[in-house]
Scaffold this motif. Structure first.
Motif, PDB file in Angstrom:
ATOM      1  N   LYS A  11      -7.482 -18.597  44.115  1.00  0.00           N
ATOM      2  CA  LYS A  11      -6.369 -17.650  44.070  1.00  0.00           C
ATOM      3  C   LYS A  11      -6.730 -16.362  43.332  1.00  0.00           C
ATOM      4  N   ALA A  12      -7.557 -16.468  42.285  1.00  0.00           N
ATOM      5  CA  ALA A  12      -7.921 -15.259  41.540  1.00  0.00           C
ATOM      6  C   ALA A  12      -8.654 -14.274  42.454  1.00  0.00           C
ATOM      7  N   GLN A  13      -9.652 -14.803  43.199  1.00  0.00           N
ATOM      8  CA  GLN A  13     -10.409 -13.940  44.115  1.00  0.00           C
ATOM      9  C   GLN A  13      -9.489 -13.382  45.207  1.00  0.00           C
TER      10      GLN A  13
ATOM     11  N   THR B  44      -6.241 -12.948  45.207  1.00  0.00           N
ATOM     12  CA  THR B  44      -5.285 -11.959  44.689  1.00  0.00           C
ATOM     13  C   THR B  44      -5.956 -10.592  44.630  1.00  0.00           C
ATOM     14  N   LYS B  45      -7.221 -10.611  44.226  1.00  0.00           N
ATOM     15  CA  LYS B  45      -7.960  -9.364  44.157  1.00  0.00           C
ATOM     16  C   LYS B  45      -8.186  -8.782  45.558  1.00  0.00           C
TER      17      LYS B  45
ATOM     18  N   LYS C  98      -6.272  -9.301  48.091  1.00  0.00           N
ATOM     19  CA  LYS C  98      -4.965  -8.838  48.554  1.00  0.00           C
ATOM     20  C   LYS C  98      -4.713  -7.411  48.062  1.00  0.00           C
ATOM     21  N   ALA C  99      -5.036  -7.175  46.783  1.00  0.00           N
ATOM     22  CA  ALA C  99      -4.794  -5.857  46.199  1.00  0.00           C
ATOM     23  C   ALA C  99      -5.646  -4.783  46.875  1.00  0.00           C
TER      24      ALA C  99
ATOM     25  N   ASN D 110      -9.347 -24.215  52.793  1.00  0.00           N
ATOM     26  CA  ASN D 110      -8.529 -24.043  51.597  1.00  0.00           C
ATOM     27  C   ASN D 110      -8.313 -22.575  51.267  1.00  0.00           C
TER      28      ASN D 110
ATOM     29  N   LEU E 254      -5.608 -21.383  53.571  1.00  0.00           N
ATOM     30  CA  LEU E 254      -4.293 -21.855  53.121  1.00  0.00           C
ATOM     31  C   LEU E 254      -3.807 -21.084  51.895  1.00  0.00           C
ATOM     32  N   GLN E 255      -4.731 -20.857  50.956  1.00  0.00           N
ATOM     33  CA  GLN E 255      -4.307 -20.185  49.726  1.00  0.00           C
ATOM     34  C   GLN E 255      -3.951 -18.717  49.966  1.00  0.00           C
TER      35      GLN E 255
ATOM     36  N   THR F 154      -0.357 -18.749  50.985  1.00  0.00           N
ATOM     37  CA  THR F 154       0.633 -18.936  49.909  1.00  0.00           C
ATOM     38  C   THR F 154       0.760 -17.673  49.059  1.00  0.00           C
ATOM     39  N   LEU F 155      -0.235 -16.791  49.149  1.00  0.00           N
ATOM     40  CA  LEU F 155      -0.124 -15.512  48.429  1.00  0.00           C
ATOM     41  C   LEU F 155       0.549 -14.447  49.294  1.00  0.00           C
ATOM     42  N   GLY F 156       1.033 -14.860  50.448  1.00  0.00           N
ATOM     43  CA  GLY F 156       1.722 -13.916  51.316  1.00  0.00           C
ATOM     44  C   GLY F 156       0.796 -12.987  52.084  1.00  0.00           C
TER      45      GLY F 156
END
Lengths: 385, 293
Positions: A209-211, A213-214, A216-217, A234, A237-238, A241-243
């Motif tokens: 998720k950390a990677q 999220t980055k 995504k930004a 995975n 999928l993740q 879940t972060l949209g």
């Protein structure tokens, strides 16, 4: 007296018959080093299945020039050290005519030099990293290199989705995913697609998720994933879940039904290039898929398909070789016969291509095959038109 | 992006903390680094998965049973492996090496029983709703992880601080011999500790299995590495220290990815460990170390 002489005669006759038989038809011992346990077992077992199926088919049709093929399978656990040991056992102790494997590129870099030193063909069916066949003239592979597949895949994806910029995520401690990343990086540069951010993960990571999220930004149009199936699933999928809704672009590592067992429809729109597709409806591939399902009760994957083809490639080479029984000579004769093989297998038309020269050293042979570009729709890969 | 990363860090840190809790508890009370904790963590998630898949138990019940089952495995490991070594007064390294053996056996066993492939909880079992606040996405599972981890941590802390049992455990941590002379059932509490620690490990296994869909026989090993870092950072045997250090490692890793590079994710976590050991060899909560649990 009479009785014993009869016995002697009979023994002699039986012995002569056996000898004659063995001169005519002998077992051809082929070694297979595969990761049957450990984290790479999912690939190794599929590979073993592919070889087993093909060997049984060839033997059922009378073998090669009357010789039965005997497959000797050893578990190398996906580890370099074990790959070395298994290669040594198959070559020096079991006297294999040729050794297939090992499963991972990492292990191939460790084990193939042993085969080259012993003048025995090391035939990889799943090693796609750069430089494998530069290790020596006895290294062969029918696994198509990422360097051949990924540019075709990327171009198709860019065109299909109208991609302007991408983000990359890859496993940085695995020869296969790292080498795939290198090819993607070079390909994207060549095709003028800017990379918004490049993220890495390590073997065994489950939280991306950390990677993501980055990523995504950084707002890319698509995500390039040089990953193995389960991580890829995975990761997909993740992202959801972060949209995030971006499509994924990947290589061989994504080519498995497992992707959809885990990611289900979240994997839709993933574009993947591979030498093999279940949707490629050539007669050879259809026959392979049906036979595999009948024998193992499950769908084959690309690893099984390439293993299956590899056995047929060697069988085709053996047809042109006159085996003398002198192992070193036979091993070299088989090696010399391999480059000329042309077959139509489950993965399509196959020929070998000499590897690029590396520093004046003799090199082995890579696969020359067309890449098939697939897109995920409704939880499976279909051909991208 | 920062808000989302903080949520990511909190979830990851809670899992690390929960995993490290049992690990540090065993060290505090038994004085043993139990390297089979990762394998027990892995078995916990398989037990819950089997219960949900085969017996269709509801998730909360499966998790409870999985905790009891992991606890029982931990108890068995204590009885079969650690107890004989205790009796023989074996040097400190012996139980550590023995538990490496246990971890390998359990991992191979799991591979034989369940296969090498990733397994996951069936869809529909896990609440899949997620909540969006502006740019932040939080899943129900993430909330569950944080809440369950904190509840279990606080319960353990309360037991250690506020109960007779906790006092007895702290006495053992101080000196098993003195505790024995005071009439404390030391051997019995060793078993209880091993049971509770393994149950906590099993709970962490179920939570990781739920949130990351990657139940494999090999999932214990990477977690064990983080666990070792956490209990050293937090001060060996210190429960509060493990909680804080677990969260700290989660934040360090996630912020490294966010602001430095994902290539250095593990390097920064372990680099910090190295630095803290240089500055304060007893860990972040060094003083508490002397009291252990």
């Amino acid at each position: 007296m009479k009785f014993s002489s009869t016995l002697t005669t009979m023994t002699a006759l039986v012995l002569a018959a056996t000898l004659a038989q063995s001169a005519l038809a002998a077992d051809v011992k082929l070694g297979l080093a595969a990761a049957l346990t450990g984290p790479a077992a999912k690939y190794g077992v599929a590979i073993k299945n592919g070889f087993t199926l093909a060997t049984e088919e060839v033997n059922a049709k009378g073998g090669v020039n009357g010789n039965k093929l005997v497959l000797m399978v050893e578990d190398e656990q996906g580890k370099k050290e074990d790959a070395i040991n298994v290669f040594k056992k198959l070559i020096f102790q079991d006297k294999a005519l040729l050794v297939f494997g090992p499963t991972l590129s990492n292990s191939a870099f460790a084990a193939d030099p042993i085969a080259n030193a012993a003048k025995v063909v090391a035939f990889g069916t799943s090693n796609t990293a750069d430089g494998i066949t530069a290790m020596g003239p006895f290294t062969f592979r029918n696994s198509v290199m990422e360097a051949d597949v990924l540019p075709v895949t990327t171009r198709a994806a860019v065109k299909h989705f109208g991609i302007k910029k991408v983000a990359i995520i890859y496993g940085n401690d695995d020869a296969f995913t790292k080498s795939g990343y290198d090819v993607f990086k070079a390909t994207l540069a060549k095709q003028n697609i800017p990379v918004t951010t490049t993220e890495a993960y390590a073997k065994g990571d489950v939280d991306f998720k950390a990677q993501l999220t980055k990523i995504k930004a950084s707002n890319p149009d698509a995500i390039v994933c040089s990953c193995l199936t389960e991580e890829a699933a995975n990761i997909i999928l993740q992202t959801r879940t972060l949209g995030m809704k971006q499509p994924f672009i990947g290589g061989n590592g994504l080519n498995s039904p497992k992707l959809f067992e885990i990611a289900k429809n979240a994997g839709d729109d993933t574009i993947m290039g591979s030498p093999w597709s279940a949707e490629n409806l050539t007669p050879a591939n259809k026959a392979f898929i049906a036979a595999y399902k009948a024998k193992f009760g499950s769908d084959p994957d690309q690893f099984a398909a390439q293993a299956y083809d590899a056995l047929y490639i060697v069988a085709a080479a053996l047809k042109t070789v006159k085996l003398t029984g002198a192992l070193p000579a036979d091993r070299v004769a088989l090696r010399d016969a391999l480059p000329a093989v042309k077959i139509e297998g489950a993965t399509g038309d196959f020929t070998f291509r000499k590897a690029p020269e590396a520093g004046g050293k003799p090199v082995g042979y890579d696969a020359q095959q067309e890449a098939i570009v697939n897109i995920a729709k409704g939880g499976k890969f279909v051909l991208l038109k | 992006m920062l808000e989302q990363q903080l949520i990511n860090a909190l979830t990851l840190g809670s899992v690390y903390a929960l995993f490290a809790l049992g690990f540090t508890l065993v060290f505090g009370v038994l004085g043993v680094i139990n390297l089979s904790h990762g394998a027990i963590f892995m078995l916990g998630s398989y037990v819950a998965l089997m219960l949900v898949e085969q017996l269709a138990l509801p998730l909360w019940l499966a998790m409870l049973v999985a905790m009891l089952a992991s606890g029982a495995i931990g108890l068995a490991v204590d009885y079969l492996v650690l107890r004989p070594l205790r009796k023989r007064n074996a040097p400190h390294l012996a139980p550590m090496i023995a538990t490496i053996g246990v971890a390998i056996i359990l991992t191979n066993l799991a591979q034989g029983l369940f296969g090498a492939e990733n397994k996951r909880f069936p869809q529909g079992i896990i609440p899949e709703n997620s909540f969006t606040f502006g740019s932040i996405h939080i899943t129900a599972v993430q909330i569950g992880i944080v809440v369950i981890s904190f509840v279990l941590m606080l319960v353990l802390l309360a037991v250690m601080r506020r109960t007779q049992l906790g006092r007895a455990l702290r006495a053992i941590a101080e000196s098993p011999k003195a505790a024995y002379l005071l009439g404390i059932n030391v051997e019995g509490l060793f078993y209880l500790t091993s049971f509770a620690a393994a149950a906590l490990g099993g709970a962490a296994g179920v939570l990781v299995g739920l949130s990351f869909n990657a139940i494999t026989p090999f999932m214990g090993q990477p977690m064990l590495h983080k666990g070792i870092a956490v209990i050293i950072l937090g001060g060996m045997g210190d429960i509060r220290g493990a909680m804080i250090a677990g969260l700290f490692l989660g934040f360090a890793e996630v912020l490294t990815v966010a602001y430095i590079s994902s290539d250095f994710r593990d390097a920064v976590g372990f680099g910090l460990l190295f630095l803290i050991l240089l500055v304060k060899p007893s860990g972040m909560f060094g003083k508490v170390l002397e009291r252990k649990a």
